[in-house]
Design an enzyme around this catalytic site. Sequence first.
Site: not given
Length: 373
Positions: A161, A326, A354
């Site tokens: 991320s 995701d 995610h």
Amino acid sequence: MTDPVPATGAWRAGDPPGRRKWFTGPGALALEAGGVLPGYTLAYETWGTLAPDASNAVLIEHALTGDSHVAGPAGPGHPSPGWWDGLVGPGKAFDTDEVFVVAANVLGGCQGSTGPASPDPDGRPWGSRFPAVTVRDQVRAEAALADALGIERWAAVAGGSMGGMRALEWAISLPGRVASALVVASTAQASAEQIAWASPQLHAIRADPGWRGGDYYSAQPGEGPHTGLGIARRIAHTTYRSEAELAVRFGSSPQEAEDPLRGGRFAVESYLDHHADKLARRFDAGSYVRLTESMNTHDVGRGRGGVAAALGRITARVVAAGVHSDRLYPPYQTERIAAGTGTTAAVLDSPHGHDSFLLETAQLAALVKSLLG
């Protein structure tokens, strides 16, 4: 009765240090957006032993609400267990009998590094005066930490991320200092949808009367911007999980004995309420705003001739992995990174969306082994 939420969940001087160490930058930091941060400090943790030639050093980058506590239990100074504890330690994928792992709380963060909750040179919290910092600024601060540790070149830089953004930026801006990079559930450039999801989160925090324009650090418990931060977390956490997972786990069931027809909550609402309260007690709204803005402005191609040209600068071996479920950082963004670095994108098979970059330990371990192998 639940205690009132503190004005900030930031780590502050006088709190238990836990495993943290501190590095103070060598001087002022000129910022990409203009202006100067007159000085800065990064909190960091290490595991393992640095080789005499520093060839075994690995940098692990945390995501938006993460911190330097990658491995180890919760305890004084660390409200949560290590967020990649299953990957870092003796005999694990990042085997600390062999590699020296470093993790720093990001510049602009709130768990020991300089950020909005930190004192300025006069001793007052920076608050609304804390300047905009970009992913590139954050990497430059980390490069100074690497210099202080005697690490000229990382064997690997890894993150998911927002951490993946910094791992990628390291490989582009300082290619000679990165041998390999693991980029999971991330992107080379923030998309319109990612910026759009962030927008109501930022508005929620700034619309909270407790925000006080960003200068709320002297507020009493219960009087800070925890309501706005909690709304932001509810929005964000929904994007972190997949629709299919939420359907299976919660459906439209009520929360235990509550009745939504009579003012009660659905089970999924209780789940989001829990995560909102938990974050407000361990994080800082000012850092949430500044770090979200740094993610929104993330674009490796800015000033470099575009994303493809920037990715072409990379000399490190790259392992880029997406998550098939995701919806925040969809797999096509991973494929763009892989294509730009001449590799094939890996895909984590997971229903968790995610957040799979935090949860799928076995699949991630296989990626780490391929990276370090």
